[in-house]
Structure formats: C-alpha cells, structure tokens
Design an enzyme around this catalytic site. Structure first.
Site, PDB file in Angstrom:
ATOM      1  N   ASN A  45      14.722   1.504   7.798  1.00 43.72           N
ATOM      2  CA  ASN A  45      15.864   1.173   8.424  1.00 43.72           C
ATOM      3  C   ASN A  45      17.265   1.519   7.709  1.00 43.72           C
ATOM      4  O   ASN A  45      18.198   1.239   8.456  1.00 43.72           O
ATOM      5  CB  ASN A  45      15.976  -0.490   8.693  1.00 43.72           C
ATOM      6  CG  ASN A  45      14.811  -0.913   9.827  1.00 43.72           C
ATOM      7  OD1 ASN A  45      15.024  -0.592  10.938  1.00 43.72           O
ATOM      8  ND2 ASN A  45      13.655  -1.594   9.483  1.00 43.72           N
ATOM      9  N   ASP A  54      20.815   2.941   6.747  1.00 43.66           N
ATOM     10  CA  ASP A  54      21.816   3.825   7.254  1.00 43.66           C
ATOM     11  C   ASP A  54      22.182   4.929   6.293  1.00 43.66           C
ATOM     12  O   ASP A  54      21.923   4.803   5.099  1.00 43.66           O
ATOM     13  CB  ASP A  54      23.116   2.965   7.698  1.00 43.66           C
ATOM     14  CG  ASP A  54      22.925   2.393   8.922  1.00 43.66           C
ATOM     15  OD1 ASP A  54      21.876   2.244   9.514  1.00 43.66           O
ATOM     16  OD2 ASP A  54      23.942   1.440   8.996  1.00 43.66           O
ATOM     17  N   ASP A  86       1.647  -0.165  -1.164  1.00 43.94           N
ATOM     18  CA  ASP A  86       2.049   1.008  -1.556  1.00 43.94           C
ATOM     19  C   ASP A  86       1.885   1.106  -2.877  1.00 43.94           C
ATOM     20  O   ASP A  86       2.415   0.603  -3.645  1.00 43.94           O
ATOM     21  CB  ASP A  86       3.768   1.086  -1.222  1.00 43.94           C
ATOM     22  CG  ASP A  86       4.018   2.545  -1.470  1.00 43.94           C
ATOM     23  OD1 ASP A  86       3.322   3.427  -1.985  1.00 43.94           O
ATOM     24  OD2 ASP A  86       5.100   2.767  -1.119  1.00 43.94           O
ATOM     25  N   CYS A 144       2.932  10.572  -3.616  1.00 49.13           N
ATOM     26  CA  CYS A 144       2.687   9.449  -2.814  1.00 49.13           C
ATOM     27  C   CYS A 144       1.337   9.638  -2.030  1.00 49.13           C
ATOM     28  O   CYS A 144       0.611   8.716  -1.956  1.00 49.13           O
ATOM     29  CB  CYS A 144       3.875   9.451  -1.894  1.00 49.13           C
ATOM     30  SG  CYS A 144       4.217  10.663  -0.820  1.00 49.13           S
ATOM     31  N   HIS A 171       7.175   9.640   3.130  1.00 44.15           N
ATOM     32  CA  HIS A 171       6.785   8.665   2.110  1.00 44.15           C
ATOM     33  C   HIS A 171       5.184   8.096   2.858  1.00 44.15           C
ATOM     34  O   HIS A 171       5.149   7.736   3.852  1.00 44.15           O
ATOM     35  CB  HIS A 171       7.486   7.935   1.722  1.00 44.15           C
ATOM     36  CG  HIS A 171       7.012   7.037   0.712  1.00 44.15           C
ATOM     37  ND1 HIS A 171       6.296   7.336  -0.443  1.00 44.15           N
ATOM     38  CD2 HIS A 171       6.996   5.550   0.364  1.00 44.15           C
ATOM     39  CE1 HIS A 171       5.878   6.356  -1.378  1.00 44.15           C
ATOM     40  NE2 HIS A 171       6.288   5.218  -0.773  1.00 44.15           N
TER      41      HIS A 171
END
Length: 683
Positions: A395, A397, A355, A274, A332
């Site tokens: 974001n 969980d 990206d 990356c 990342h």
C-alpha cells in the site's frame, strides 16, 4: 496351554496411507498419518486365543519424553480432543485382532514412537512398534488447518509442483518449481528442521507441546528457512557474487536444497532469494500438512522508516540514484498458509501471510507472520503478527524526486504503483489467479488482470507520467519486450502553454535486479526538441538486441526520460521498469495418452535460438515422480534462428499429474531458458 503372546504386528501401511491421503510418503520408513483420524494396526497372536474378559491391551505413544498411555477399548466412539485406541467388536478375530489408534485433532506434529502392552493373568509383555509420523489434517473439521474444498486440499497440500510468478505485471514470467515433498528423505528433513530450531534446543518439552498449533509451526519454519538467526536452510545473497555457492536462479526445486542442507549437517545452503525462500517454505508446510501457496506481490515496498512512503531519486540525465534505504522490489514472493486464528477470533481465519525472506525482525528474529490477509486489508495493525510491515508492502505511496546539484528540482507522486498485482497459481490450472482484492480495496479494478495468466495485458497503474504546469511527458512500451527483438517504446510530450519551447531530451536505460537500484547505464540517447504552442509530439525509440543482450539477461531494465526546458531549467521525468521475456523450451511427450507407472516414456526438448548471436549452454531435465536423478546435456554452439532437439527417456515411479521441467543455462549470454510439461501418470 501356551500363554497368549504376539507373533508379529503389521502397521497396515498401504491401507493407512490411502485412508490418510499420505500415499505420496510411501518411501518413508515410518508410517505417515494425519491427526484427528484413526489408523489401524493388526496383530498376529500365538498361544491361546485372546480373551476379552481377562486379557487387556494398552498403547503407549511417545513424542520425545512426552507420552500418553491409553487402554484399548471396545467402544468405537472416539474423542477429537484426546488419544484413544479401540478394537471394533463387530470385526474382531480373536486370533488376528486389529487395533485402531486415534489422535486428537490438536495433537502435536512430529515423529512418534509407540508401544503395545499386553496384560494377561499370567504375564505382562511390552512390544515396541517402531515409529509413526503425525501430520496436520486439512480433511478433519476439528483441525485448525481444515480447508473445506477438496480441490484446494489437492492443490495446496498434495500438489508437488507449481508455478512461481516473477518479472513485471507487463511481462509476467511463470517459473516452474518442483516442491518435492514426496521425494525420499524430504519429509524427515522437514521434521528435522523443527528439531534443529532454537525453540526446540531451548526447551524440548515446550516445543513439542506447542507443535499442536499451526501458528507456532509457521513462525518456527519462517525463521528456519533463512539462516540469519539459526542453523536455517538458506543463506540469502543479493550481492551478484555467488562464487561460494549457487546462483538463486539455478534452483528448479526444493528437494536439492533440503537434501544438501541435511547432508551438510544443517549448514546453510548458498544461495537463496525471495522466491527460493518462499518455495522451500511451501514445501515444508505442505509436507507437515498445512495448506500453503506461493504468492507474488508486484512492486513490493520495503518501507524502512515506516511512514508508508517510498522515495525514489533520479538525476537530470534520468539515471536512478541509490539515495534512499527504502526500496521497491519489482516483485516479492512470500507464502500464505490456511489456518484458524483462535488467538484473534474467527473473523481472522483463513489465509495468513508468512515470509521467510530475511528483511525485518519480528520478536527479535528474522521471520514474518502469520499475518491474516483479512487484517492486512482492514489495516488492523493492533493484531499479530507483522501486519504493519505487510500492509506497507502492498500500500505505500511512491514519491519520485529529480535531483540536480544536490537539490530536488522535480517531484511526482504515485499512489497505485505499489502492490499493483498480487497473485498465486490457480487451483488445478497452470495459470495465474489474481488475489489483489483480498489484500486491498482496489480503486480502479482492471478486468483484464482478473483472468489473465502469463500473457501481457495493459496496466494503467504502472504507466509512469510526470507533468509540470507547462509540460507533460509520458513513456510507454509499444509491446511487451521479447528476447531477440528490439525494445520499442514511445515518449509523448505535451506543451500545455501558448508559448513555444526548446526542450533537452535525455533517455537512459539501466540494467537492474528485481530488488535493487539499477547499475550503470548501458544505453542512452540525447537530443533537442522544439515544441510549438500547445503542440503534442511523439518520439518513437528502439533499443536493439545487440545493445542489451550482453547486459540484461534475467535482469530487468529501468528506462527513464528527462525533459529540461532550456529557458526555465524546469525538469520533468517519466520512467518504466520492465523485464524482457525469454523464449520457452518446448517439451513434447510421445504417446502422451498412454503414460503409465513404471513404463518407459520418451520426451523431446526443443530450443530455438532467438538471439542475434550463436549461443551454447547446459540443459538440465528434472521431474519429481518421473526422473530419479537430474539429466544433464551439453548443447553445442547454435547459430541464430536455428533449433536443436534433445531426446530423453524416463520411467515414472509415482501416479498422478507430474511436472517434467527443463532449463537451459546459456554460457555466453546471461540468461536461462525454461519450459515445463504436465504429464498425467496412470496406474
């Protein structure tokens, strides 16, 4: 009298490069200019003088088969929306006139051919003027990439070196990188990347026309940096088998990669991960004149089923299991580019996520973005492009499950781990800038993160703890682990009941790559703990260098503790993922205050062996604008605790602040030691 003709034409390269802030591209054969601003050519006439009453001049500009022809006028008023050319009557010499050619602020980026047409009463003549390269112009208010602050233009367009942030939030690693956009042939290779793209091959006319838009350019470049759908620059490899190419950690700059790609006839370079994809894309975008910066997201979620939940599984020994397609990368890396979003409205102008790492398809192609950072923060999933994917990366969980005999026997949830720190290099300074608040509403801001650079600071959102109704367990590192020193950590156990307990304790350490599940266990410890009613116990543990040095190298460690109540068989788990800080190479420059252009300089690279065993390796020294070709030195076996020095000489060939970087690849330990020094080169 002999008829009017042109003896020669000068493209006034030094003057134009300076005015267009493209001096770095002086090695490019064609003139390099920026759109939305005039550039000057000078004529040397022969025969009779130029007569404005009877003689006319025209300029023809061509991009592929597209062209525009414009008369040369005597009005210095130019439009920002169309091509024009003029002679300034106040400074006009009838024997050596100058012509100013002005492109619109929305002209297409590319390599243009241009001609001069001279019409007299006696003849018509055409003169080929060669080529010029037209780039975006962040200094022009009418350009879609205009960025209003000079220090940001210097950092995000002109700076040819930077830092990539890796590691973990507890132990940030600042990796030096040379973007190399001014190195010979790199700009031409970046333009050829557009030519090689599927968009250009499918329809040259439409591709040339669309190159006026940084949104379009960003999507093309994002797809072309990886080779999944096209003849892209880099082949990704996360398999740990790099025999057919280069380990991604070996690269120190974009120039070697782009040159290899071009020289091979545009076959993918092996290999990238990356940060390499992102750094090469940053080079291409800066070369094309689009402000760009490299961004790191720590604990980055890859949510394959798009439910904003990442599941992680452990067994009763504390070993992490590869049960889920979802994953969390310890870090990342992507890029942000600055541009107007006329397709979405001015509220979405500014930084956009792009990206190039191939993770998911967008519009059928492995690319991502441009996704407005403002839209990610506001969860505007109705907008272009790829906002839901990036939103999940920062974001999601985390649900952790302990598995025993095929069923889940323990659960915990973490809502703050993903996207715990998002950062980039600070403007004008070799340190971190925290931009987490640009992407998300931060529940509990940690002021220590706002100003720290690559030093260690506490981060409560990464402290992993697990509790049942009866027992609470937490795991924390005593300090940031450093190569050559023991890894010291503490396990804290709290009995929450008025009943004595006997607990089985399993401690487990696994090496892991930043984007993968861990490999086999390399260290473990087992024991029995007696807990009195309501008792708090603290276990201090160490993993010695001899136990991890041959296993970990540049990898990370997943450390976990599982407690089992022998009476109820109830399990609870706490875990940490962390990296071990490598030592830095020290670089000292002699007569640092008198470094000058084309003046021989001397520097010394110093390495001290912190490991518990002798090491040897190969030292590589490089620096865009400082060293023409990389310097390689073999370091003999160096016993623990001793130092070695390597003296080098170099002759700077570019003015400005340049990065001298060194990397030492060890042969008997899986590690690379790095260092850099910023040097100011004066005329």
């Amino acid at each position: 009298m002999e008829d009017l003709s042109i003896k020669y034409v000068s493209v006034e390269k030094p003057e134009n490069l300076e005015k267009h802030r493209t001096e770095g591209f002086s090695s490019s054969k064609p003139l390099v200019v920026r759109r939305g601003a005039p550039f000057k050519i000078s004529l040397q006439l022969k025969g009779r003088p130029f007569n404005p009453q009877t003689d006319t001049v025209g300029i023809k500009v061509m991009l592929g088969r597209l062209y525009v022809t414009m008369p040369v006028t005597f009005s210095t008023k130019v439009s920002s929306s169309r091509w024009s050319a003029y002679m300034d009557p106040e400074f006009m010499n009838l024997q050596t006139p100058s012509i100013f050619i002005s492109s619109p602020a929305s002209a297409s980026v590319g390599s243009y051919r241009f001609q001069l047409h001279l019409f007299t009463q006696e003849s018509k003549r055409r003169y080929n003027l060669g080529k010029f390269i037209l780039l975006c112009n962040p200094w022009c208010r009418e350009d879609a990439v205009y960025i209003p602050f000079e220090d940001q233009r210097e950092e995000y367009v002109q700076n040819d070196s930077g830092l990539l942030f890796m590691g973990t939030t507890k132990n940030l690693v600042s990796r030096p990188w040379s973007f190399d956009q001014y190195e010979p042939s790199i700009l031409e290779t970046c333009l050829n990347l557009l030519q090689v793209s599927p968009q250009h091959q499918r329809g040259r006319r439409s591709d040339y026309l669309n190159r006026n838009n940084p949104i379009y350019i960003g999507r093309v470049v994002s797809a072309m940096i990886n080779s999944e759908d096209d003849r892209g620059v880099l082949k990704g490899n996360w398999s740990n088998n790099f025999k057919e190419g280069v380990h991604p950690s070996t690269w120190t700059g974009s120039g070697d990669i782009l040159k290899q790609w071009a020289l091979s006839g545009y076959r993918p370079v092996k290999y990238g991960q990356c940060w390499v994809f992102a750094a090469v894309m940053c080079t291409v975008m800066r070369a094309l004149g689009i402000p760009c910066r490299v961004v790191t997201n720590y604990n980055s979620a890859h949510d394959t089923n798009k439910n904003l939940v990442i599941e992680e599984y452990y067994n009763e020994k504390g070993e992490k299991l590869n049960y889920s397609k979802d994953s969390i990368w310890n870090f990342h890396v992507w890029v942000e580019c600055w541009m107007a979003r006329q397709d979405l409205g001015s509220g979405m102008n500014g930084w956009q996520v792009l990206d190039p790492t191939p993770q998911e398809r967008s519009g059928g192609v492995f690319c991502c973005g441009p996704a407005p950072v403002k839209a990610i923060k506001d969860q505007r999933i109705d907008m272009f492009y790829d906002i839901p994917f990036v939103y999940a990366e920062v974001n999601a969980d985390v649900h952790t499950v302990i598995v025993s005999q095929g069923r889940g026997v323990g659960y915990s949830k973490d809502t703050e781990r993903v996207g715990s720190l998002i950062c980039t290099k600070a403007v004008g300074l070799p340190r971190l800038q925290n931009i987490t608040g640009d992407y998300k509403f931060i529940k509990s801001p940690n002021p220590s993160l706002a100003s720290r650079s690559s030093t260690v600071a506490e981060d409560s959102t990464l402290r992993r703890a697990s509790s049942s109704k009866k027992v609470l367990v937490s795991l924390s590192l005593d300090k940031a682990p450093v190569a050559g020193e023991p890894i010291s950590f503490t396990v804290k156990v709290i009995n929450k009941q008025d009943v004595a307990k006997t607990m089985k304790v399993c401690l487990n350490a696994q090496a892991k790559e930043y984007n993968n599940s861990p490999s086999e266990t390399f260290w473990e410890s087992h024991g029995i703990m007696q807990l009195a009613p309501m008792e708090v116990k603290v276990l201090s543990q160490q993993i010695l260098p001899v136990q991890y040095e041959d296993v970990v190298g540049d990898d990370l460690i997943n450390l976990a503790v599982v407690l089992e109540d022998t009476a109820s068989q109830e399990l609870c788990l706490a875990s940490e993922e962390f990296n071990i800080a490598s030592p830095n190479l020290l670089i000292q420059v002699e007569d640092e205050n008198s470094t000058g252009l084309n003046k021989e300089q001397t520097a010394t690279v110093i390495f001290t062996n912190p490991f518990s065993q002798p090491v040897s390796g190969v030292l590589t020294v490089a620096g865009a604008g400082l060293i023409q070709e990389k310097l390689l030195f073999r370091m003999p076996l160096l016993p623990p605790g001793l130092s070695v020095e390597q003296r080098i000489t170099f002759i700077p060939n570019k003015v400005g602040t340049k990065m001298l970087q060194a990397s030492l690849t060890l042969t008997n330990i899986r590690s690379t030691i790095r260092g850099f020094k910023m040097i100011s080169i004066k005329i």
